[in-house]
Scaffold this motif. Structure first.
Motif, PDB file in Angstrom:
ATOM      1  N   HIS A  40       0.836  -1.212   0.000  1.00  0.00           N
ATOM      2  CA  HIS A  40       0.000   0.000   0.000  1.00  0.00           C
ATOM      3  C   HIS A  40       0.868   1.258   0.000  1.00  0.00           C
ATOM      4  N   PHE A  41       1.844   1.307   0.916  1.00  0.00           N
ATOM      5  CA  PHE A  41       2.655   2.527   1.026  1.00  0.00           C
ATOM      6  C   PHE A  41       3.484   2.753  -0.245  1.00  0.00           C
ATOM      7  N   LEU A  42       4.006   1.664  -0.828  1.00  0.00           N
ATOM      8  CA  LEU A  42       4.771   1.820  -2.080  1.00  0.00           C
ATOM      9  C   LEU A  42       3.865   2.381  -3.177  1.00  0.00           C
ATOM     10  N   ALA A  43       2.650   1.840  -3.261  1.00  0.00           N
ATOM     11  CA  ALA A  43       1.726   2.296  -4.315  1.00  0.00           C
ATOM     12  C   ALA A  43       1.337   3.753  -4.126  1.00  0.00           C
ATOM     13  N   ARG A  44       1.418   4.217  -2.890  1.00  0.00           N
ATOM     14  CA  ARG A  44       1.102   5.622  -2.606  1.00  0.00           C
ATOM     15  C   ARG A  44       2.322   6.526  -2.750  1.00  0.00           C
ATOM     16  N   GLY A  45       3.418   5.947  -3.220  1.00  0.00           N
ATOM     17  CA  GLY A  45       4.583   6.768  -3.542  1.00  0.00           C
ATOM     18  C   GLY A  45       5.571   6.969  -2.411  1.00  0.00           C
ATOM     19  N   TYR A  46       5.426   6.216  -1.313  1.00  0.00           N
ATOM     20  CA  TYR A  46       6.381   6.358  -0.208  1.00  0.00           C
ATOM     21  C   TYR A  46       7.626   5.493  -0.456  1.00  0.00           C
ATOM     22  N   ASP A  47       8.729   5.886   0.170  1.00  0.00           N
ATOM     23  CA  ASP A  47       9.868   4.976   0.306  1.00  0.00           C
ATOM     24  C   ASP A  47       9.553   4.076   1.491  1.00  0.00           C
ATOM     25  N   VAL A  48       9.774   2.780   1.333  1.00  0.00           N
ATOM     26  CA  VAL A  48       9.450   1.837   2.406  1.00  0.00           C
ATOM     27  C   VAL A  48      10.694   1.052   2.780  1.00  0.00           C
ATOM     28  N   THR A  49      10.994   1.036   4.068  1.00  0.00           N
ATOM     29  CA  THR A  49      12.016   0.118   4.566  1.00  0.00           C
ATOM     30  C   THR A  49      11.283  -0.971   5.332  1.00  0.00           C
ATOM     31  N   ALA A  50      11.779  -2.203   5.221  1.00  0.00           N
ATOM     32  CA  ALA A  50      11.094  -3.310   5.902  1.00  0.00           C
ATOM     33  C   ALA A  50      12.122  -4.181   6.602  1.00  0.00           C
ATOM     34  N   TRP A  51      11.708  -4.679   7.763  1.00  0.00           N
ATOM     35  CA  TRP A  51      12.549  -5.632   8.487  1.00  0.00           C
ATOM     36  C   TRP A  51      11.669  -6.758   9.035  1.00  0.00           C
ATOM     37  N   ASP A  52      12.187  -7.988   8.909  1.00  0.00           N
ATOM     38  CA  ASP A  52      11.481  -9.170   9.409  1.00  0.00           C
ATOM     39  C   ASP A  52      12.580 -10.195   9.688  1.00  0.00           C
ATOM     40  N   PRO A  53      12.541 -10.855  10.854  1.00  0.00           N
ATOM     41  CA  PRO A  53      13.656 -11.748  11.218  1.00  0.00           C
ATOM     42  C   PRO A  53      13.678 -13.068  10.447  1.00  0.00           C
ATOM     43  N   ALA A  54      12.607 -13.415   9.733  1.00  0.00           N
ATOM     44  CA  ALA A  54      12.590 -14.725   9.052  1.00  0.00           C
ATOM     45  C   ALA A  54      13.600 -14.727   7.903  1.00  0.00           C
ATOM     46  N   PRO A  55      14.334 -15.823   7.731  1.00  0.00           N
ATOM     47  CA  PRO A  55      15.369 -15.855   6.684  1.00  0.00           C
ATOM     48  C   PRO A  55      14.807 -15.664   5.272  1.00  0.00           C
ATOM     49  N   ASP A  56      13.580 -16.122   5.033  1.00  0.00           N
ATOM     50  CA  ASP A  56      13.015 -16.003   3.677  1.00  0.00           C
ATOM     51  C   ASP A  56      12.085 -14.791   3.537  1.00  0.00           C
ATOM     52  N   PRO A  70      -0.674  -5.655  -9.690  1.00  0.00           N
ATOM     53  CA  PRO A  70      -1.698  -5.446 -10.731  1.00  0.00           C
ATOM     54  C   PRO A  70      -2.968  -4.784 -10.170  1.00  0.00           C
ATOM     55  N   ALA A  71      -3.375  -5.201  -8.965  1.00  0.00           N
ATOM     56  CA  ALA A  71      -4.559  -4.576  -8.356  1.00  0.00           C
ATOM     57  C   ALA A  71      -4.263  -3.114  -8.048  1.00  0.00           C
ATOM     58  N   LEU A  72      -3.049  -2.864  -7.564  1.00  0.00           N
ATOM     59  CA  LEU A  72      -2.693  -1.490  -7.208  1.00  0.00           C
ATOM     60  C   LEU A  72      -2.613  -0.605  -8.454  1.00  0.00           C
ATOM     61  N   GLU A  73      -2.148  -1.179  -9.559  1.00  0.00           N
ATOM     62  CA  GLU A  73      -2.131  -0.405 -10.813  1.00  0.00           C
ATOM     63  C   GLU A  73      -3.546  -0.044 -11.226  1.00  0.00           C
ATOM     64  N   GLN A  74      -4.465  -1.002 -11.040  1.00  0.00           N
ATOM     65  CA  GLN A  74      -5.869  -0.707 -11.384  1.00  0.00           C
ATOM     66  C   GLN A  74      -6.428   0.410 -10.515  1.00  0.00           C
ATOM     67  N   LEU A  75      -6.016   0.408  -9.230  1.00  0.00           N
ATOM     68  CA  LEU A  75      -6.507   1.455  -8.327  1.00  0.00           C
ATOM     69  C   LEU A  75      -5.914   2.807  -8.695  1.00  0.00           C
ATOM     70  N   GLY A  76      -4.745   2.780  -9.345  1.00  0.00           N
ATOM     71  CA  GLY A  76      -4.058   4.031  -9.699  1.00  0.00           C
ATOM     72  C   GLY A  76      -2.885   4.266  -8.773  1.00  0.00           C
ATOM     73  N   LEU A  77      -1.674   4.228  -9.336  1.00  0.00           N
ATOM     74  CA  LEU A  77      -0.471   4.444  -8.525  1.00  0.00           C
ATOM     75  C   LEU A  77      -0.229   5.946  -8.366  1.00  0.00           C
ATOM     76  N   ALA A  78       0.368   6.332  -7.236  1.00  0.00           N
ATOM     77  CA  ALA A  78       0.773   7.733  -7.052  1.00  0.00           C
ATOM     78  C   ALA A  78       1.971   8.018  -7.958  1.00  0.00           C
ATOM     79  N   ASP A  79       2.178   9.297  -8.258  1.00  0.00           N
ATOM     80  CA  ASP A  79       3.350   9.684  -9.076  1.00  0.00           C
ATOM     81  C   ASP A  79       4.613   9.125  -8.431  1.00  0.00           C
ATOM     82  N   GLY A  80       5.430   8.491  -9.226  1.00  0.00           N
ATOM     83  CA  GLY A  80       6.723   8.010  -8.726  1.00  0.00           C
ATOM     84  C   GLY A  80       6.639   6.698  -7.955  1.00  0.00           C
ATOM     85  N   ALA A  81       5.444   6.150  -7.806  1.00  0.00           N
ATOM     86  CA  ALA A  81       5.327   4.905  -7.034  1.00  0.00           C
ATOM     87  C   ALA A  81       6.054   3.770  -7.751  1.00  0.00           C
ATOM     88  N   SER A  82       6.787   2.995  -6.975  1.00  0.00           N
ATOM     89  CA  SER A  82       7.540   1.908  -7.590  1.00  0.00           C
ATOM     90  C   SER A  82       7.881   0.852  -6.544  1.00  0.00           C
TER      91      SER A  82
END
Ligand SMILES: NC(=O)C1=CN([C@@H]2O[C@H](COP(=O)(O)OP(=O)(O)OC[C@H]3O[C@@H](n4cnc5c(N)ncnc54)[C@H](O)[C@@H]3O)[C@@H](O)[C@H]2O)C=CC1
Ligand SMILES: C[N+](C)(C)CC(=O)CC(=O)[O-]
Length: 335
Positions: A40-56, A70-82
């Protein structure tokens, strides 16, 4: 313009930014919900950092985001979202170093949440608001170990957070009300639909309602009164269609015809005392567990989880469009 007060950082610390100025969000815990938040945050154009202890975790997270895209593209991505604006870090501290908002989505275990929120509080920049995705723990019970509990709030999403608009926001006894206000505004800016609660209610609002329905469904399966498929059809072919348009209150007001809710209560109020519900949770014994799991496998009818996720996403987007929450076409979107 309404100016949202920021939660007070400790003396000498830099002030946190306004909800409108947030550019970097940290997602801690990257499973079903943390991954959905990251998408969600990426599609809204934010930079996202993520951390999770699981190896995979990084592989799973990138796969989840790619499936949601694909669903997020249908909803409409914010400028620069990637999707490229995601950074999966090796440590929790690296994920939080420059975070302007933190969304915690670790497993639903009280001791784990208490310890983790204290670690997040120690690692996040002063004043940065930290929200927990918990499905039901009151923040009062989770903020016990944190040095700055004032900035800790619940931000309870619905699966998948990249499609279902609602977030329930509530603080605990030691939360600064400004943090609840700040988080509510931030979620709105980030495209969510917010219910900000002024007190802690067990199960918040929506889960309290959902759990009542779920409990009755399990009773019916346990007693052989309905199959899993019948329970699902009873909602998707019945009240669920109305609930996407109007909630249970207005829906039932219409059951009273011209007399509205007053007539509905006069007419059907006495039946509230009829023995329709059981309320106590059923024993989740092996037999009930297996009946529910087998019933869901049968209902899936050969569709994989990935197939079902794609089917659900398509359906929710269609409903959002049909009910006017999303433009029906690209042309309508630009009007
Ligand atoms: N699954 C759902 O439908 C919903 C879940 N939630 C809430 O979201 C939170 C996460 O639930 P799910 O995503 O379903 O669980 P999940 O099991 O899919 O993901 C949890 C993730 O947390 C990671 N993790 C384990 N220990 C951790 C730690 N110490 N610190 C950080 N991450 C850790 C795991 O490796 C895993 O990737 C829970 O609080 C849950 O109640 C809220 C709304 C809906
Ligand atoms: C099953 N659940 C209690 C974790 C569900 C939620 O918390 C919200 C949702 O997505 O329905």
């Amino acid at each position: 313009m309404t100016v949202i007060p920021s939660p007070t950082p400790p003396p000498g610390s830099p002030a946190p930014c306004a909800p409108e100025d947030v550019r970097r969000v940290a997602c801690v815990g990257a499973g079903v919900i943390g991954g959905g938040w990251a998408a969600h945050f990426l599609a809204r154009g934010y930079d996202v950092t993520a951390w999770d202890p699981a190896p995979d975790a990084a592989v799973r997270l990138r796969r989840l985001i790619a499936a949601a895209w694909p669903a997020l593209e249908q909803l409409g991505l914010a400028d620069g979202a990637s999707q490229d604006r995601l950074t999966v870090t090796a440590t929790l501290e690296a994920a939080l170093a420059d975070a302007q908002f933190v969304q915690e989505s670790a497993p639903e275990k009280l001791d784990l949440k208490r310890d983790l929120l204290a670690r997040l509080d120690a690692a996040a920049p002063a004043g940065t608001v930290i929200a927990s995705s918990t499905s039901g723990y009151p923040m009062t019970d989770m903020q016990t170990e944190a040095a700055d509990p004032g900035r800790l709030v619940v931000g309870h999403p619905f699966n998948p957070p990249y499609l279902i608009p609602l977030v329930e926001v509530v603080g605990g006894e030691r939360t600064d009300p400004a943090a609840v206000e700040w988080a509510s505004r931030f979620y709105e800016v980030a495209g969510k639909s917010v219910i900000a609660m002024d007190r802690e209610v067990p199960g918040f609002i929506a889960n309290r309602l959902q759990e009542a329905l779920w409990r009755e469904a399990l009773h019916m399966v346990a007693n052989g009164e309905a199959t899993v498929a019948e329970i699902d059809a009873s909602i998707t072919e019945g009240p669920g269609l109305r609930w996407a348009v109007m909630g249970p209150m207005l829906t039932f007001a219409l059951a009273g015809g011209e007399g509205g809710m007053a007539h509905m209560l006069d007419h059907f109020g006495p039946s509230l005392k009829s023995p329709w519900t059981r309320l106590e949770a059923p024993e989740l014994d092996r037999a009930l567990y297996e009946a529910v799991v087998a019933g869901c496998d049968e209902a899936a009818d050969g569709r994989s989880i990935a197939d079902l996720v794609a089917e659900r996403d398509r359906g929710v987007i269609d409903i959002l469009r049909a009910t006017g929450r999303l433009p029906r076409s690209a042309e309508e979107a630009t009007r």
